[in-house]
Design a protein around this motif. Structure first.
Motif, PDB file in Angstrom:
ATOM      1  N   ILE A  71       0.833  -1.202   0.000  1.00  0.00           N
ATOM      2  CA  ILE A  71       0.000   0.000   0.000  1.00  0.00           C
ATOM      3  C   ILE A  71       0.869   1.254   0.000  1.00  0.00           C
ATOM      4  O   ILE A  71       0.608   2.203  -0.752  1.00  0.00           O
ATOM      5  N   LEU A  72       1.923   1.265   0.821  1.00  0.00           N
ATOM      6  CA  LEU A  72       2.806   2.441   0.868  1.00  0.00           C
ATOM      7  C   LEU A  72       3.427   2.706  -0.499  1.00  0.00           C
ATOM      8  O   LEU A  72       3.419   3.847  -0.980  1.00  0.00           O
ATOM      9  N   ALA A  73       3.949   1.686  -1.144  1.00  0.00           N
ATOM     10  CA  ALA A  73       4.589   1.873  -2.453  1.00  0.00           C
ATOM     11  C   ALA A  73       3.575   2.340  -3.488  1.00  0.00           C
ATOM     12  O   ALA A  73       3.888   3.211  -4.315  1.00  0.00           O
ATOM     13  N   GLY A  74       2.374   1.802  -3.461  1.00  0.00           N
ATOM     14  CA  GLY A  74       1.337   2.242  -4.391  1.00  0.00           C
ATOM     15  C   GLY A  74       0.964   3.696  -4.175  1.00  0.00           C
ATOM     16  O   GLY A  74       0.814   4.462  -5.140  1.00  0.00           O
ATOM     17  N   LEU A  75       0.818   4.090  -2.924  1.00  0.00           N
ATOM     18  CA  LEU A  75       0.503   5.494  -2.624  1.00  0.00           C
ATOM     19  C   LEU A  75       1.637   6.421  -3.051  1.00  0.00           C
ATOM     20  O   LEU A  75       1.385   7.501  -3.611  1.00  0.00           O
TER      21      LEU A  75
END
Length: 156
Positions: A71-75
């Protein structure tokens, strides 16, 4: 930077990073998460062994690592793509930033009595970041192709 841009793109990144930081405290340590995972598993299978519960808890916790960094990398990729207008630099920097934050997270955990910081968890976090970037790229593929086509035709 405009407030609307910050609220739409950067605020979710910072909020998620705070969530990860809070999760790396004693609050989500193995001793605390076992309080609800164990009883939940015993509800499904009353004769489940403690060893099996421990194994399942380990898998659930490692999947949590993987998911939070996906999720962090996608955001991050979402916001950096707006900044760079090209996907490769955005994805690369998103991965590097996620991996760096994973290292900081494990370093932080090494100071929490009920937690341990391990390189293995950083590796799992990095795999999660790669998975998140892949999912992001697949989900936004048509948008990326349209932006790339527009950039190519603007250069012609």
């Amino acid at each position: 930077m405009k407030l609307g841009f910050f609220l739409k793109y950067w605020l979710p990144v910072f909020a998620w990073m705070i969530f990860i930081f809070i999760g790396s405290t004693d609050l989500l340590s193995a001793s605390h998460t076992s309080r609800f995972i164990g009883p939940f598993l015993r509800w499904f299978s009353p004769d489940i062994t403690d060893a099996t519960i421990g194994s399942i808890q380990l898998v659930v916790r490692k999947c949590g690592h993987l998911t939070e960094y996906a999720i962090l990398a996608g955001l991050l990729c979402r916001v950096l793509r707006q900044q760079f207008r090209r996907i490769l630099p955005a994805a690369t920097l998103s991965f590097v930033a996620s991996a760096f934050y994973a290292g900081l997270d494990e370093f932080h955990q090494s100071f929490v009595a009920s937690r341990t910081g391990t390189p293995w968890d950083v590796t799992i976090d990095c795999v999660g970041a790669l998975a998140g970037l892949l999912i992001y790229l697949l989900a936004t593929r048509s948008k990326i192709e349209n932006v790339d086509d527009a950039c190519r035709s603007a250069k012609v």
